[in-house]
Design a protein around this motif. Structure first.
Motif, PDB file in Angstrom:
ATOM      1  N   UNK A 256       0.839  -1.207   0.000  1.00  0.00           N
ATOM      2  CA  UNK A 256       0.000   0.000   0.000  1.00  0.00           C
ATOM      3  C   UNK A 256       0.869   1.251   0.000  1.00  0.00           C
ATOM      4  N   UNK A 257       1.965   1.232   0.769  1.00  0.00           N
ATOM      5  CA  UNK A 257       2.859   2.384   0.784  1.00  0.00           C
ATOM      6  C   UNK A 257       3.524   2.617  -0.561  1.00  0.00           C
ATOM      7  N   UNK A 258       3.909   1.542  -1.247  1.00  0.00           N
ATOM      8  CA  UNK A 258       4.534   1.702  -2.557  1.00  0.00           C
ATOM      9  C   UNK A 258       3.549   2.250  -3.587  1.00  0.00           C
ATOM     10  N   UNK A 259       2.300   1.791  -3.525  1.00  0.00           N
ATOM     11  CA  UNK A 259       1.291   2.306  -4.454  1.00  0.00           C
ATOM     12  C   UNK A 259       1.015   3.780  -4.183  1.00  0.00           C
ATOM     13  N   UNK A 260       0.920   4.159  -2.908  1.00  0.00           N
ATOM     14  CA  UNK A 260       0.689   5.572  -2.574  1.00  0.00           C
ATOM     15  C   UNK A 260       1.863   6.440  -3.017  1.00  0.00           C
ATOM     16  N   UNK A 261       3.073   5.948  -2.850  1.00  0.00           N
ATOM     17  CA  UNK A 261       4.247   6.708  -3.288  1.00  0.00           C
ATOM     18  C   UNK A 261       4.260   6.867  -4.805  1.00  0.00           C
ATOM     19  N   UNK A 262       3.859   5.802  -5.511  1.00  0.00           N
ATOM     20  CA  UNK A 262       3.797   5.904  -6.962  1.00  0.00           C
ATOM     21  C   UNK A 262       2.776   6.926  -7.429  1.00  0.00           C
ATOM     22  N   UNK A 263       1.615   6.982  -6.760  1.00  0.00           N
ATOM     23  CA  UNK A 263       0.616   7.990  -7.121  1.00  0.00           C
ATOM     24  C   UNK A 263       1.094   9.395  -6.780  1.00  0.00           C
ATOM     25  N   UNK A 264       1.809   9.534  -5.669  1.00  0.00           N
ATOM     26  CA  UNK A 264       2.262  10.866  -5.244  1.00  0.00           C
ATOM     27  C   UNK A 264       3.288  11.437  -6.221  1.00  0.00           C
ATOM     28  N   UNK A 265       4.223  10.605  -6.661  1.00  0.00           N
ATOM     29  CA  UNK A 265       5.252  11.090  -7.577  1.00  0.00           C
ATOM     30  C   UNK A 265       4.814  11.021  -9.042  1.00  0.00           C
ATOM     31  N   UNK A 266       3.842  10.187  -9.346  1.00  0.00           N
ATOM     32  CA  UNK A 266       3.426  10.066 -10.741  1.00  0.00           C
ATOM     33  C   UNK A 266       2.291  10.983 -11.136  1.00  0.00           C
ATOM     34  N   UNK A 267       1.557  11.548 -10.162  1.00  0.00           N
ATOM     35  CA  UNK A 267       0.436  12.424 -10.491  1.00  0.00           C
ATOM     36  C   UNK A 267       0.872  13.692 -11.225  1.00  0.00           C
ATOM     37  N   UNK A 268       1.980  14.375 -10.839  1.00  0.00           N
ATOM     38  CA  UNK A 268       2.383  15.570 -11.615  1.00  0.00           C
ATOM     39  C   UNK A 268       2.658  15.266 -13.084  1.00  0.00           C
ATOM     40  N   UNK A 269       3.257  14.135 -13.370  1.00  0.00           N
ATOM     41  CA  UNK A 269       3.516  13.787 -14.771  1.00  0.00           C
ATOM     42  C   UNK A 269       2.211  13.511 -15.514  1.00  0.00           C
ATOM     43  N   UNK A 270       1.232  12.944 -14.820  1.00  0.00           N
ATOM     44  CA  UNK A 270      -0.057  12.709 -15.466  1.00  0.00           C
ATOM     45  C   UNK A 270      -0.784  14.020 -15.743  1.00  0.00           C
ATOM     46  N   UNK A 271      -0.665  14.987 -14.820  1.00  0.00           N
ATOM     47  CA  UNK A 271      -1.327  16.281 -15.020  1.00  0.00           C
ATOM     48  C   UNK A 271      -0.693  17.038 -16.178  1.00  0.00           C
ATOM     49  N   UNK A 272       0.634  16.952 -16.321  1.00  0.00           N
ATOM     50  CA  UNK A 272       1.310  17.654 -17.419  1.00  0.00           C
ATOM     51  C   UNK A 272       0.924  17.087 -18.775  1.00  0.00           C
ATOM     52  N   UNK A 273       0.591  15.823 -18.831  1.00  0.00           N
ATOM     53  CA  UNK A 273       0.239  15.192 -20.107  1.00  0.00           C
ATOM     54  C   UNK A 273      -1.266  15.194 -20.377  1.00  0.00           C
TER      55      UNK A 273
END
Length: 255
Positions: free
Chosen positions: A172-189
């Motif tokens: 669960x912690x790894x998935x949350x970390x992936x969403x936290x760091x991956x959300x800015x890249x998703x917003x830019x695209x």
């Protein structure tokens, strides 16, 4: 009346001759250890391997391992026996052996092989609860099945990084970390229109005030309505202030 020694000997002699001339009711039990997946090479068994026959009405008998990887019990009397194979390296399934006094119907009177019946049995079960019947081959030899090798030592558990990943909290912690760091890249695209709509929805979200969007010195919980947020309703607009004309009319009215 007192009998003479000759008369006593003459009375016992016919019974002794009858017992000596009568055919013996014992039989020979032969077993063999075949090659199997659990024991590919039966010749690797240690010399101390032996088999035992146990019964309530007969003394316990033992037979050593022969050069043909088998066990031979001679002069076995009729009865029901428990056969165990004792080996320091491998475990064998226990067997129930029944030696009949007379061969079953259809067998010859001199057929000693048909007098022996062998079944698989299990520890702790009722004696009448018989398992699978073990047939004899053409020579009247029964096979004893090895269950597997014996392990006297417990292997120490080793540390592995992959064992940590099996923890649900770590996942669960790894998935949350992936969403936290991956959300800015998703917003830019994102598409410009979709991004603008997403930003508007974020601004209208009342949780932004709780996450640090309030101005300094202002209580973020001041205008937050938890019941309305949980119900999914929009924030109620404040009622408009009374107009100046109405106030002047009230003020200029007749006293």
């Amino acid at each position: 009346m007192r009998l003479s020694p000759l008369a006593l000997l003459g009375a016992l002699l016919p019974a002794a001759l009858a017992s000596a001339l009568s055919p013996a009711k014992t039989t020979t039990l032969t077993l063999r250890v075949p090659a199997s997946h659990a024991l590919p090479n039966p010749w690797s068994l240690p010399p101390s391997t032996h088999a035992t026959l146990s019964s309530l009405h007969q003394p316990r008998r033992s037979a050593p391992l022969t050069t043909a990887n088998g066990f031979v019990f001679r002069d076995v009397a009729p009865g029901s026996y428990l056969l165990d194979v004792h080996c320091p390296t491998h475990a064998f399934a226990p067997l129930r052996v029944d030696v009949l006094e007379q061969p079953p119907a259809g067998a010859g009177a001199e057929d000693g092989k048909a007098r022996v019946k062998v079944w698989e049995t299990y520890r702790g079960n009722d004696w009448d609860n018989r398992g699978e019947v073990l047939p004899a081959d053409g020579e009247g030899v029964f096979e004893v099945r090895p269950l597997g090798g014996k392990n006297y030592f417990m292997e120490r558990s080793k540390f592995s990084v992959f064992s940590i990943l099996k923890n649900p909290m770590i996942l669960v912690g790894l998935v949350s970390m992936g969403l936290f760091f991956g959300m800015p890249y998703l917003v830019d695209n994102m598409d410009p229109e979709m991004r603008e709509e997403w930003e508007k929805s974020q601004k209208s979200n009342p949780m932004n005030s709780l996450m640090g969007g309030a101005q300094p010195g202002q209580n973020p919980m001041g205008n937050f309505d938890m019941a309305a947020f949980l119900a999914g309703s929009q924030k109620k607009e404040d009622s408009p202030a009374p107009s100046g004309n109405g106030g002047s009319q009230k003020k200029g009215g007749r006293r």
